[in-house]
Design a protein around this motif. Structure first.
Motif, mmCIF file in Angstrom:
data_model
loop_
_atom_site.group_PDB
_atom_site.id
_atom_site.type_symbol
_atom_site.label_atom_id
_atom_site.label_comp_id
_atom_site.label_asym_id
_atom_site.label_seq_id
_atom_site.Cartn_x
_atom_site.Cartn_y
_atom_site.Cartn_z
ATOM 1 N N ALA A 88 13.586 -5.911 6.740
ATOM 2 C CA ALA A 88 12.206 -5.435 6.091
ATOM 3 C C ALA A 88 11.151 -5.254 7.269
ATOM 4 O O ALA A 88 9.928 -4.831 7.027
ATOM 5 N N ASN A 89 11.378 -5.893 8.409
ATOM 6 C CA ASN A 89 10.407 -6.113 9.668
ATOM 7 C C ASN A 89 9.058 -7.016 9.104
ATOM 8 O O ASN A 89 7.967 -6.484 9.230
ATOM 9 N N VAL A 90 9.624 -7.918 8.377
ATOM 10 C CA VAL A 90 8.285 -8.925 7.955
ATOM 11 C C VAL A 90 8.527 -10.427 8.536
ATOM 12 O O VAL A 90 9.622 -10.653 8.813
ATOM 13 N N ASN A 91 7.536 -11.157 8.227
ATOM 14 C CA ASN A 91 7.689 -12.681 8.338
ATOM 15 C C ASN A 91 8.645 -13.220 7.324
ATOM 16 O O ASN A 91 8.992 -12.748 6.322
ATOM 17 N N VAL A 126 16.964 -15.155 4.021
ATOM 18 C CA VAL A 126 15.690 -14.906 4.251
ATOM 19 C C VAL A 126 15.417 -14.357 5.606
ATOM 20 O O VAL A 126 14.811 -13.241 5.725
ATOM 21 N N ASP A 127 16.508 -14.856 6.700
ATOM 22 C CA ASP A 127 16.058 -14.318 7.848
ATOM 23 C C ASP A 127 16.711 -12.970 7.969
ATOM 24 O O ASP A 127 15.889 -12.075 8.688
ATOM 25 N N PRO A 156 0.821 -1.324 -0.046
ATOM 26 C CA PRO A 156 -0.016 0.133 0.031
ATOM 27 C C PRO A 156 0.726 1.256 0.223
ATOM 28 O O PRO A 156 0.244 2.388 -0.302
ATOM 29 N N GLU A 157 2.204 1.339 0.431
ATOM 30 C CA GLU A 157 2.989 2.266 0.511
ATOM 31 C C GLU A 157 4.358 2.321 -0.343
ATOM 32 O O GLU A 157 4.786 1.081 -0.008
ATOM 33 N N LEU A 158 4.728 3.287 -0.803
ATOM 34 C CA LEU A 158 5.877 3.189 -1.700
ATOM 35 C C LEU A 158 6.906 3.103 -0.516
ATOM 36 O O LEU A 158 8.155 2.131 -0.880
ATOM 37 N N GLY A 159 6.815 3.448 0.570
ATOM 38 C CA GLY A 159 8.113 3.475 1.808
ATOM 39 C C GLY A 159 8.346 1.919 1.949
ATOM 40 O O GLY A 159 9.416 1.385 2.287
ATOM 41 N N ARG A 160 7.173 1.126 2.112
ATOM 42 C CA ARG A 160 7.531 -0.333 2.362
ATOM 43 C C ARG A 160 8.052 -1.136 0.935
ATOM 44 O O ARG A 160 8.918 -2.089 1.132
ATOM 45 N N ALA A 161 8.015 -0.622 -0.187
ATOM 46 C CA ALA A 161 8.582 -1.039 -1.501
ATOM 47 C C ALA A 161 10.181 -0.865 -1.238
ATOM 48 O O ALA A 161 10.907 -1.530 -1.847
ATOM 49 N N VAL A 162 10.381 0.577 -0.965
ATOM 50 C CA VAL A 162 11.904 1.001 -0.691
ATOM 51 C C VAL A 162 12.429 -0.067 0.329
ATOM 52 O O VAL A 162 13.491 -0.735 0.160
#
Length: 132
Positions: free
Chosen positions: A79-82, A72-73, A17-23
């Motif tokens: 990225a602060n994701v699972n 992956v870890d 939803p946000e460009l910042g997350r893509a970056v």
């Protein structure tokens, strides 16, 4: 491809939803990849990317040895994701990068990675099967 277009593609492909997350996703994947590749290979790969993106590859402490699970870890943490999202981010970012570089360069990158990194190239391999 310009930086804004590159990030727009990542945002769209990851359905963020946000460009910042893509970056953040791009930075996480390419910084981690840059750590894994030898310095010269990271530089070669970066040469075809927008300047703002190539920095992620070339600023890393290159030449580290770690397996795909560690990759992956590291992406997940950055990225602060699972881990599942991190693995998908890797596939998508590497997929877009692979569209911007030569097939030979893709093979050079693959040649520096162990077989367990095959999952990182899953989207590329799927496209090649469709073309045949």
């Amino acid at each position: 491809m310009q930086y804004k277009d590159f990030m727009g593609q990542i945002q769209s492909r990851l359905e963020l939803p946000e460009l910042g997350r893509a970056v953040r996703a791009t930075r996480a994947v390419l910084t981690t990849l840059g750590e894994r590749l030898q310095a010269g290979e990271a530089q070669d790969l970066a040469g075809s990317l927008p300047m703002e993106v190539d920095y992620y590859l070339t600023s890393a402490d290159s030449g580290q040895r770690f397996d795909y699970d560690e990759f992956v870890d590291r992406v997940a943490e950055r990225a602060n994701v699972n881990k599942s999202d991190a693995a998908y981010y890797g596939k998508v970012v590497v997929g877009l990068v692979s569209e911007l570089i030569s097939r030979g360069e893709v093979e050079d990158v693959r040649g520096q990675l162990t077989d367990d990194y095959q999952y990182l190239f899953a989207l590329i391999d799927a496209e090649e099967v469709e073309e045949e």
